[in-house]
Scaffold this active site. Sequence first.
Site, PDB file in Angstrom:
ATOM      1  N   ARG A 184       0.827  -1.197   0.001  1.00  0.00           N
ATOM      2  CA  ARG A 184       0.023   0.074  -0.071  1.00  0.00           C
ATOM      3  C   ARG A 184       0.850   1.295  -0.103  1.00  0.00           C
ATOM      4  NH1 ARG A 184      -2.167   0.493   6.287  1.00  0.00           N
ATOM      5  NH2 ARG A 184      -0.386   1.812   6.766  1.00  0.00           N
ATOM      6  N   ASP A 194       8.173 -10.043   8.707  1.00  0.00           N
ATOM      7  CA  ASP A 194       8.249  -8.712   9.450  1.00  0.00           C
ATOM      8  C   ASP A 194       9.767  -8.499   9.222  1.00  0.00           C
ATOM      9  OD1 ASP A 194       8.970  -6.986  11.407  1.00  0.00           O
ATOM     10  OD2 ASP A 194       7.555  -7.693  12.997  1.00  0.00           O
ATOM     11  N   VAL A 195      10.242  -7.297   8.587  1.00  0.00           N
ATOM     12  CA  VAL A 195      11.490  -6.980   8.266  1.00  0.00           C
ATOM     13  C   VAL A 195      12.194  -6.712   9.358  1.00  0.00           C
ATOM     14  CG1 VAL A 195      11.095  -6.026   5.962  1.00  0.00           C
ATOM     15  CG2 VAL A 195      10.899  -4.380   7.875  1.00  0.00           C
ATOM     16  N   ASN A 206      11.360  -0.098   1.827  1.00  0.00           N
ATOM     17  CA  ASN A 206      10.448   0.976   1.936  1.00  0.00           C
ATOM     18  C   ASN A 206       9.493   0.552   3.390  1.00  0.00           C
ATOM     19  OD1 ASN A 206       8.014   2.765   0.789  1.00  0.00           O
ATOM     20  ND2 ASN A 206       6.930   0.759   1.212  1.00  0.00           N
ATOM     21  N   SER A 246      13.797  10.022   5.242  1.00  0.00           N
ATOM     22  CA  SER A 246      12.722  11.036   5.304  1.00  0.00           C
ATOM     23  C   SER A 246      13.511  12.371   5.504  1.00  0.00           C
ATOM     24  CB  SER A 246      11.791  10.746   6.593  1.00  0.00           C
ATOM     25  OG  SER A 246      11.203  11.691   6.848  1.00  0.00           O
ATOM     26  N   TYR A 259      11.428   8.204  15.167  1.00  0.00           N
ATOM     27  CA  TYR A 259      11.393   8.142  13.585  1.00  0.00           C
ATOM     28  C   TYR A 259      12.459   8.838  12.831  1.00  0.00           C
ATOM     29  CZ  TYR A 259       8.980   8.548   9.002  1.00  0.00           C
ATOM     30  OH  TYR A 259       8.685   8.352   7.781  1.00  0.00           O
ATOM     31  N   ALA A 310      15.503   9.580  14.364  1.00  0.00           N
ATOM     32  CA  ALA A 310      16.850   8.769  14.614  1.00  0.00           C
ATOM     33  C   ALA A 310      16.927   7.389  13.584  1.00  0.00           C
ATOM     34  CB  ALA A 310      16.705   8.306  16.005  1.00  0.00           C
ATOM     35  N   ALA A 311      15.576   6.935  13.317  1.00  0.00           N
ATOM     36  CA  ALA A 311      15.634   5.797  12.505  1.00  0.00           C
ATOM     37  C   ALA A 311      15.967   6.122  11.220  1.00  0.00           C
ATOM     38  CB  ALA A 311      14.508   5.085  12.626  1.00  0.00           C
ATOM     39  N   LYS A 312      15.528   7.218  10.647  1.00  0.00           N
ATOM     40  CA  LYS A 312      15.443   7.728   9.418  1.00  0.00           C
ATOM     41  C   LYS A 312      17.178   8.490   9.290  1.00  0.00           C
ATOM     42  CE  LYS A 312      11.612   6.435   7.645  1.00  0.00           C
ATOM     43  NZ  LYS A 312      11.453   5.321   6.806  1.00  0.00           N
TER      44      LYS A 312
END
Length: 248
Positions: free
Chosen positions: A16, A64-65, A91, A143, A156, A158-160
């Site tokens: 999606r 689940d990645v 993604n 992002s 988010y 920190a992850a990106k």
Amino acid sequence: MDNLNKKVALITGGARGIGKAISLKLAEQGFYIVVNYRSSSNLIDELIKEVEKRGSKAIAVCGDVSIFEDAKNIIKEAVSAFGRIDVLVNNAGITKDGLILRMKEEDFDQVINVNLKGTFNCIRHVSPIMVKQRSGKIINVSSVVGIAGNAGQVNYSAAKAGIIGVTKSTARELASRGINVNAVAPGFIKTDMTDTLSDKVKENTLNGIPLKRFGTADDVANVIAFLASPSADYLTGQIINIDGGMVM
Ligand SMILES: NC(=O)c1ccc[n+]([C@@H]2O[C@H](COP(=O)([O-])OP(=O)(O)OC[C@H]3O[C@@H](n4cnc5c(N)ncnc54)[C@H](O)[C@@H]3O)[C@@H](O)[C@H]2O)c1
């Protein structure tokens, strides 16, 4: 399933939103599609039909990645279906927003695990395949929040931001093996992920976008299709903002 020397693209969280647009765009470009999804839904069957309408083929692989062994299995299933993986698009992503003063430890961990560790897990398992092929393109979805930060998104961002580090280090490691690693950094894209934001947040965000509109999933898919194509053979370690000029 047969392999007619077609190129193969694997898109994580591809059923999606932005992932779906990427899957369809790459199918239009002639790639066989492996779409990873986390939980079954009729979206998968619809997507496979849409890919077939575009004259290509698709398989769906559940996993689940954020789980190392699931990522290994996703890559294994892709290779056993089509014999190779030419493009990996990392993604899959989630948000669990909250201010630092209140953020729960589990919300920090979960966002890091899906977005950042999920990206590592898939790259870790696809690398040996691409090294053996002596070719491949890895495209990570970061992002603008990983570049500029955002109140309420410590986990988010920190992850990106981490994904940007992973992109640059992997690009350096794999360049000599014919593998390009790049990332896109979308701004505000209209999908289920951003639908939940308040009108006030949307209005404020729009005011900061020079092109004066939110992005679409196709705006992101178009850039990813370019990065997946031979036209981008001389690009590696790059982070491309797709944000209407929001961060420059
Ligand atoms: N929408 C935006 O404005 C925006 C902006 C910048 C970056 N992004 C990034 O783009 C990507 C796609 O986001 P979207 O807007 O289409 O959101 P979305 O929520 O519509 O899609 C995310 C997809 O990831 C899948 N997913 C989540 N956790 C997973 C897991 N553990 N394993 C496998 N799949 C999993 C979901 O099932 C879903 O299909 C994400 O990485 C997101 O962070 C989105």
